[in-house]
Design a protein around this motif. Structure first.
Motif, PDB file in Angstrom:
ATOM      1  N   HIS A  13       2.549  -0.350  -9.969  1.00 56.09           N
ATOM      2  CA  HIS A  13       3.212  -0.128 -11.330  1.00 56.09           C
ATOM      3  C   HIS A  13       4.546  -1.055 -11.159  1.00 56.09           C
ATOM      4  N   HIS A  14       5.242  -0.869 -12.406  1.00 54.92           N
ATOM      5  CA  HIS A  14       6.535  -1.386 -12.282  1.00 54.92           C
ATOM      6  C   HIS A  14       7.443  -0.300 -13.224  1.00 54.92           C
ATOM      7  N   VAL A  57       2.472   1.920  -3.127  1.00 53.11           N
ATOM      8  CA  VAL A  57       2.372   2.461  -1.820  1.00 53.11           C
ATOM      9  C   VAL A  57       1.038   2.600  -1.482  1.00 53.11           C
ATOM     10  N   VAL A  58       0.432   1.967  -0.376  1.00 50.63           N
ATOM     11  CA  VAL A  58      -1.079   1.989  -0.001  1.00 50.63           C
ATOM     12  C   VAL A  58      -1.277   1.823   1.382  1.00 50.63           C
ATOM     13  N   PRO A  59      -2.354   2.155   1.780  1.00 47.55           N
ATOM     14  CA  PRO A  59      -2.645   2.327   3.216  1.00 47.55           C
ATOM     15  C   PRO A  59      -2.343   0.660   3.727  1.00 47.55           C
ATOM     16  N   ARG A  60      -1.942   0.802   5.233  1.00 44.54           N
ATOM     17  CA  ARG A  60      -1.592  -0.404   5.682  1.00 44.54           C
ATOM     18  C   ARG A  60      -2.524  -1.514   5.720  1.00 44.54           C
ATOM     19  N   GLY A  61      -1.744  -2.721   5.103  1.00 47.18           N
ATOM     20  CA  GLY A  61      -3.137  -3.880   5.013  1.00 47.18           C
ATOM     21  C   GLY A  61      -3.793  -3.818   3.823  1.00 47.18           C
ATOM     22  N   ARG A  88       4.875  -7.347   2.085  1.00 48.62           N
ATOM     23  CA  ARG A  88       4.311  -5.993   2.587  1.00 48.62           C
ATOM     24  C   ARG A  88       5.237  -5.504   3.432  1.00 48.62           C
ATOM     25  N   ILE A  89       5.711  -4.112   3.370  1.00 48.09           N
ATOM     26  CA  ILE A  89       6.780  -3.650   4.316  1.00 48.09           C
ATOM     27  C   ILE A  89       6.165  -2.281   4.780  1.00 48.09           C
ATOM     28  N   PRO A  90       5.966  -2.287   6.167  1.00 47.91           N
ATOM     29  CA  PRO A  90       5.436  -0.925   6.740  1.00 47.91           C
ATOM     30  C   PRO A  90       6.611   0.178   6.394  1.00 47.91           C
ATOM     31  N   VAL A 134       4.643  -0.304   1.674  1.00 50.70           N
ATOM     32  CA  VAL A 134       5.133  -0.708   0.128  1.00 50.70           C
ATOM     33  C   VAL A 134       4.493  -2.269  -0.016  1.00 50.70           C
ATOM     34  N   HIS A 135       3.816  -2.473  -1.026  1.00 52.43           N
ATOM     35  CA  HIS A 135       3.136  -3.580  -1.290  1.00 52.43           C
ATOM     36  C   HIS A 135       3.561  -4.231  -2.588  1.00 52.43           C
ATOM     37  N   PHE A 136       4.121  -5.442  -2.711  1.00 56.19           N
ATOM     38  CA  PHE A 136       4.572  -6.413  -3.681  1.00 56.19           C
ATOM     39  C   PHE A 136       3.445  -7.256  -3.757  1.00 56.19           C
TER      40      PHE A 136
END
Length: 236
Positions: free
Chosen positions: A108-109, A159-163, A140-142, A132-134
């Motif tokens: 989303h934005h 906000v998604v699972p890592r990777g 991508r920031i853990p 958090v993924h842009f």
């Protein structure tokens, strides 16, 4: 960014245009973990009142947390020090703040409501294997305790699972401890220090702005919507 984004926001009573920044300021701050009784209170709140579902981002009662969370002041002090060092002067002191909870977040934005701001977030949860993924800037920031970020509200994020590159509610089962808690501030995008730190250009589409009456984000000069599963733009 692969897409040219333009944000339209209220400046006083008028709609003004601006660029959308791909820049994300980030750090990992040394902050204490919230006490167990504070986390238990937040857990009760999201399960009994908020009924937080996968992808939801909702506010928690800040005043109650301030009373029950002894180390709250240390978190705020750490953010003030970091943002000053990052060139944001004292803008945090005069910005609206909230305490939020999420169980992941759809792509989303926030340009429909907060296009005149940048978000400044401090995550206080432990590492639960989430990022958090842009998607459009590729960043991508853990998310770990002490993760601090400042970013343009109009830049798509999730906000998604890592990777991961997709939001799927099945990745957030009810029996898994995947809730995140974070403090957030709304930084005025027109503050010179904020605009400079993010590289914002103003009045990039004045004619289009003159014909609008609400905040929004355009892609390549036209309205568009964001796919909440994959984070890709789709023409309206």
């Amino acid at each position: 960014m692969t897409d040219l984004l333009t944000a339209f926001y209220f400046s006083g009573d008028a709609i003004r245009s601006r660029s959308v920044s791909p820049t994300v300021l980030r750090a990992t701050l040394d902050i204490p973990a919230p006490a167990p009784h504070v986390v238990a209170d937040w857990q009760r709140e999201i399960t009994t009142r908020l009924m937080l579902a996968p992808g939801d981002v909702e506010p928690l009662p800040l005043a109650r947390a301030q009373r029950r969370w002894p180390d709250y002041k240390h978190c705020v002090q750490a953010m003030h020090a970091w943002t000053r060092d990052a060139g944001l002067d004292n803008v945090l002191a005069n910005s609206d703040m909230a305490l939020m909870a999420c169980r992941g977040a759809h792509y989303h934005h926030d340009g429909g409501q907060y296009a005149g701001a940048a978000f400044c977030n401090l995550f206080v949860s432990e590492d639960k294997g989430l990022d958090v993924h842009f998607p459009h800037s590729g960043q991508r920031i853990p998310l770990t305790r002490g993760t601090a970020i400042v970013f343009d509200t109009c830049q798509p994020h999730a906000v998604v699972p890592r990777g991961g590159h997709r939001f799927d509610a099945r990745d957030f089962p009810a029996d898994a401890d995947l809730s995140q808690w974070f403090l957030t501030w709304e930084l005025p995008i027109e503050a010179p220090c904020v605009a400079s730190a993010l590289g914002i250009a103003f009045d990039v589409a004045p004619q289009a702005a003159a014909g609008l009456d609400d905040e929004q984000v355009w892609v390549h000069g036209a309205p568009a919507r964001l796919d909440p599963e994959w984070g890709q733009w789709q023409r309206n």
